[in-house]
Design a protein around this motif. Structure first.
Motif, PDB file in Angstrom:
ATOM      1  N   TRP A  71      -6.281   3.677  -0.031  1.00 16.10           N
ATOM      2  CA  TRP A  71      -6.748   3.587   1.356  1.00 16.10           C
ATOM      3  C   TRP A  71      -6.683   2.153   1.859  1.00 16.10           C
ATOM      4  CZ3 TRP A  71     -10.435   1.035   4.131  1.00 16.10           C
ATOM      5  CH2 TRP A  71     -10.693   1.515   5.428  1.00 16.10           C
ATOM      6  N   ASP A  74      -3.097   1.151   2.609  1.00 16.10           N
ATOM      7  CA  ASP A  74      -2.580   1.807   3.806  1.00 16.10           C
ATOM      8  C   ASP A  74      -3.205   1.239   5.076  1.00 16.10           C
ATOM      9  OD1 ASP A  74      -0.846   3.503   2.486  1.00 16.10           O
ATOM     10  OD2 ASP A  74      -2.289   5.138   2.303  1.00 16.10           O
ATOM     11  N   ARG A  75      -4.497   0.952   5.050  1.00 15.62           N
ATOM     12  CA  ARG A  75      -5.186   0.510   6.248  1.00 15.62           C
ATOM     13  C   ARG A  75      -4.921  -0.957   6.568  1.00 15.62           C
ATOM     14  NH1 ARG A  75      -9.425   1.725   9.697  1.00 15.62           N
ATOM     15  NH2 ARG A  75      -8.466   3.775   9.600  1.00 15.62           N
ATOM     16  N   THR A  78      -0.234  -3.742   2.301  1.00 15.08           N
ATOM     17  CA  THR A  78      -0.108  -4.079   0.879  1.00 15.08           C
ATOM     18  C   THR A  78      -0.187  -5.584   0.639  1.00 15.08           C
ATOM     19  OG1 THR A  78       2.307  -4.007   1.142  1.00 15.08           O
ATOM     20  CG2 THR A  78       1.225  -2.023   0.277  1.00 15.08           C
ATOM     21  N   ARG A 193       2.176  -1.053   5.794  1.00 18.04           N
ATOM     22  CA  ARG A 193       0.927  -0.332   5.959  1.00 18.04           C
ATOM     23  C   ARG A 193       1.209   0.991   6.650  1.00 18.04           C
ATOM     24  NH1 ARG A 193      -2.709  -4.226   9.150  1.00 18.04           N
ATOM     25  NH2 ARG A 193      -1.413  -5.748   8.065  1.00 18.04           N
ATOM     26  N   ARG A 194       0.256   1.920   6.549  1.00 17.11           N
ATOM     27  CA  ARG A 194       0.384   3.216   7.201  1.00 17.11           C
ATOM     28  C   ARG A 194      -0.725   3.320   8.241  1.00 17.11           C
ATOM     29  NH1 ARG A 194      -0.088   8.922   4.068  1.00 17.11           N
ATOM     30  NH2 ARG A 194      -2.249   8.204   3.928  1.00 17.11           N
ATOM     31  N   THR A 197      -3.771   6.083   8.790  1.00 17.74           N
ATOM     32  CA  THR A 197      -4.853   6.330   7.836  1.00 17.74           C
ATOM     33  C   THR A 197      -6.174   6.535   8.567  1.00 17.74           C
ATOM     34  OG1 THR A 197      -3.740   4.946   6.217  1.00 17.74           O
ATOM     35  CG2 THR A 197      -6.053   5.421   5.814  1.00 17.74           C
ATOM     36  N   ALA A 390       5.317   7.202   2.536  1.00 17.39           N
ATOM     37  CA  ALA A 390       3.995   7.094   3.165  1.00 17.39           C
ATOM     38  C   ALA A 390       2.874   7.366   2.166  1.00 17.39           C
ATOM     39  CB  ALA A 390       3.895   8.071   4.334  1.00 17.39           C
ATOM     40  N   ASP A 391       3.162   8.142   1.117  1.00 13.37           N
ATOM     41  CA  ASP A 391       2.143   8.490   0.126  1.00 13.37           C
ATOM     42  C   ASP A 391       2.219   7.619  -1.125  1.00 13.37           C
ATOM     43  OD1 ASP A 391       0.901  10.531   1.542  1.00 13.37           O
ATOM     44  OD2 ASP A 391       2.313  12.050   0.849  1.00 13.37           O
ATOM     45  N   ALA A 393       1.146   4.573  -1.864  1.00 12.88           N
ATOM     46  CA  ALA A 393      -0.095   3.897  -2.262  1.00 12.88           C
ATOM     47  C   ALA A 393      -1.092   4.887  -2.845  1.00 12.88           C
ATOM     48  CB  ALA A 393      -0.700   3.164  -1.066  1.00 12.88           C
ATOM     49  N   GLN A 394      -1.230   6.053  -2.214  1.00 10.56           N
ATOM     50  CA  GLN A 394      -2.153   7.063  -2.713  1.00 10.56           C
ATOM     51  C   GLN A 394      -1.715   7.600  -4.069  1.00 10.56           C
ATOM     52  OE1 GLN A 394      -5.004   8.079  -1.690  1.00 10.56           O
ATOM     53  NE2 GLN A 394      -5.184   7.192   0.350  1.00 10.56           N
TER      54      GLN A 394
END
Length: 474
Positions: A71, A74-75, A78, A193-194, A197, A390-391, A393-394
Motif C-alpha cells: 500500500w 502504491d500510494r 516506490t 505509483r498507483r 489506491t 499494477a499489482d 507491489a501487492q
C-alpha cells in the motif's frame, strides 16, 4: 500507470544495483548477528541465553511492516518509500552499533526491522516493474545474489568482525553501503505509483501485522521455550485467530491492505508455495550446519561460516545454468529437479558421520546450493508472470511475507526435531556421537520438507509462465 520518467542511466541497471546492495545488507542482518551474540552478552553483562530477543525483535519487526509495504509503495511511490526505508535501516544500524544496553539494542533492532521490512518487498516490486516479462529470468538471476548468498556470508563476516574488531561492527558495516546506495538512489532512481489506491486499511493492518508477528514470534521462540509454554500457546493461538480474521476482513474490502485474491492466481500461488518449501529446507540447513560445527565439532564461528560458503557458490553456478535453460525447459521441471537435489543432498548431510572431513560437508553443501539455485531462478522468474504491473507491489508483499514465514517454520521444525531426539536427562552430557545422531533427525526433517515441495512444484503449468520464457503465448 503513474510512471515518472527521469533522465539518466537505464533503470534496469539502477534498480538492479540498488536491489543487490540493499537486499544483501538487510538479509545478511538475519544471520550476521547470531555469531556475535555471545560477545554482546559478555560486553553488556547479561546471560547468553537472555539475548535471543535481539534476533527475534528484528524478525518480528520485519513481519509487522511487510503487510503495509504494498500500500505504501502504491500510494506514495516506490522511490520515496524505498529511500525512506533505506535511511531508516542505515540510521538504525548506526544506533545498534552505538547501543550500550540490551533494551537499547532491542529498540534499535526493531527500528532496523521497520526499514528492512519495507526494503525487501518494495525493492522486488521495483525490479519486476523495470524488467518486462520476457526478461524476468534475467531479473531472477539478480534476485538470487542477495537472497541466497547473504545468509551464507553473514556467519563468516560476523565471525571475522567479532573476532578481529568488536560486535559493534556487525551493525556498523551496513553504514557505508547504506549511504552510498541512498545517494545513488536519490540521484538516479525513477518513481512508480498507483494513484487509484484506496485509503489505508487500519483494521487490516492491525490484524495482519499482529497475526504475522505473533506467529513468527511463537515459531522463533517456541523451540527453546517449549511448545506447551503458556506464552507460546497464547501468542500462537492469538496469531492464528488474527490471521484468520485478516483473511475474512481483507476478502470483503474493496481496497484491501493485502490483496489476498492474488493467491487465486494458480501460477503465483503454486510457485510461491514451492519457493516457500525450498526456503524452509534451505534456512533449516543454514541453521543446522553452524550449530553442528560449533557444538559437536568445536569449530569457530568463522570456520563454520567457511564450511557453509560452498553452498553460495553452488547457487551462483546453478542460477546461471537454470537461467539459460529456463526458456526451453520451463519452471516446473527445473524446480522439481532442484528440490530433488536439495532433498537428496540434505539426506546426505544427515548420513555424514560427525567426524567426516569438512571437505565432505563442503562438497555436499555445494550440491545443496546447486539444487537451491535450480529452484530459485525459475521460481522468481515465473511467480509474477501473470501478475499485472499494477499489482506488483501487492504481490511482492505477499511473496515476501510467505517467504519470511517459511524460513521461520523451517528453523522451528528442525529445532523441534532436535529437542525431541535429544536423550533424556540421565545425568552427564551427551557424547559427540549422540549429538551427531540428534542432528541427523534435523537434516531428515529438512529433506522431507524439500520432498514435499516437489509435489507442489508438479502443479505448476509451464504454459502459464510462457510470457517469461521469451516465447509467444500459444
Amino acid at each position: 500507470m503513474g510512471d515518472t520518467r527521469r533522465r539518466g542511466p537505464d533503470q534496469r541497471v539502477v534498480v538492479a544495483a540498488l536491489f543487490v546492495a540493499t537486499m544483501f545488507i538487510t538479509i545478511m542482518d538475519t544471520t550476521i548477528v547470531n555469531v556475535a551474540l555471545p560477545s554482546i552478552a559478555r560486553d553488556l553483562g547479561v546471560a547468553p541465553d537472555s539475548i535471543d530477543e535481539i534476533v527475534v525483535s528484528y524478525l518480528v519487526s520485519l513481519a509487522v511492516v511487510i503487510p503495509a509495504s504494498g500500500w505504501l509503495a502504491d500510494r506514495f511511490g516506490t522511490r520515496p518509500v524505498f529511500l525512506a526505508a533505506l535511511a531508516i535501516f542505515t540510521a538504525a544500524s548506526a544506533l545498534c552499533g552505538l547501543a550500550e544496553s540490551v533494551p537499547e539494542l532491542v529498540g534499535f533492532r526493531i527500528l532496523q526491522g521497520v526499514g528492512g521490512g519495507l526494503l525487501t518487498p518494495v525493492g522486488m516490486a521495483m525490479l519486476f516493474g523495470v524488467f518486462p516479462p520476457a526478461e524476468r529470468a534475467r531479473a531472477a538471476r539478480i534476485l538470487v545474489v542477495p537472497t541466497v548468498i547473504a545468509p551464507a556470508v553473514g556467519p563468516i563476516l560476523g565471525g571475522v568482525l567479532t573476532d578481529q574488531a568488536s560486535w559493534h561492527w556487525v551493525f556498523l558495516v551496513n553504514i557505508p553501503i547504506g549511504i552510498v546506495a541512498f545517494v545513488f538512489g536519490a540521484l538516479f532512481l525513477a518513481d512508480h505509483r498507483r494513484p487509484s489506491t484506496g485509503g489505508f486499511d487500519v483494521v487490516g493492518f492491525v490484524l495482519s501485522a499482529s497475526g504475522f508477528a505473533l506467529i513468527l514470534y511463537a515459531l522463533s521462540v517456541g523451540p527453546t521455550r517449549g511448545w506447551t509454554s503458556p506464552l507460546i500457546l497464547t501468542t500462537a493461538g492469538v496469531g492464528v485467530v488474527a490471521t484468520a480474521a485478516t483473511v475474512w476482513w481483507e476478502l470483503r474490502r474493496t481496497h484491501p491492505l493485502l490483496v489476498l485474491r492474488l493467491f487465486g492466481n494458480a501460477l503465483f500461488r503454486n510457485v510461491s508455495l514451492t519457493l516457500g518449501a525450498m526456503f524452509m529446507a534451505f534456512m533449516a540447513v543454514l541453521f543446522l550446519i553452524p550449530l553442528l560445527m560449533q557444538t559437536v565439532r568445536g569449530a569457530s564461528a568463522t570456520t563454520s561460516g567457511l564450511v557453509i560458503f560452498p553452498e553460495a557458490i553452488g547457487v551462483l553456478v546453478a542460477s546461471q545454468i537454470s537461467g539459460r535453460l529456463y526458456p526451453t525447459v520451463g519452471p516446473r521441471r527445473l524446480m522439481m529437479g532442484g528440490l530433488a537435489v536439495i532433498a537428496l543432498s540434505t539426506l546426505g548431510l544427515g548420513l555424514l558421520g560427525v567426524d567426516a572431513s569438512l571437505w565432505a560437508f563442503r562438497a555436499v553443501l555445494f550440491v545443496f546450493g546447486f539444487g537451491a539455485g535450480l529452484v530459485m531462478t525459475p521460481a522468481q522468474a515465473a511467480a509474477f508472470a501473470t501478475i499485472s504491473r499494477a499489482d506488483n507491489a501487492q504481490a511482492s508483499a505477499l511473496f515476501n511475507a510467505l517467504r519470511q514465514l517459511a524460513a521461520a517454520v523451517g528453523v522451528a521444525l528442525v529445532t523441534t526435531a532436535l529437542s525431541l531426539a535429544r536423550p533424556g536427562e540421565t545425568g552427564g552430557g551427551a557424547a559427540a556421537g549422540d549429538l551427531g545422531g540428534i542432528f541427523q533427525w534435523g537434516f531428515y526433517v529438512a529433506a522431507a520438507v524439500a520432498a514435499l515441495g516437489i509435489a507442489v512444484a508438479a502443479r505448476v503449468r509451464d504454459a502459464d509462465a510462457v510470457a517469461t520464457m521469451g516465447r509467444p503465448a500459444a
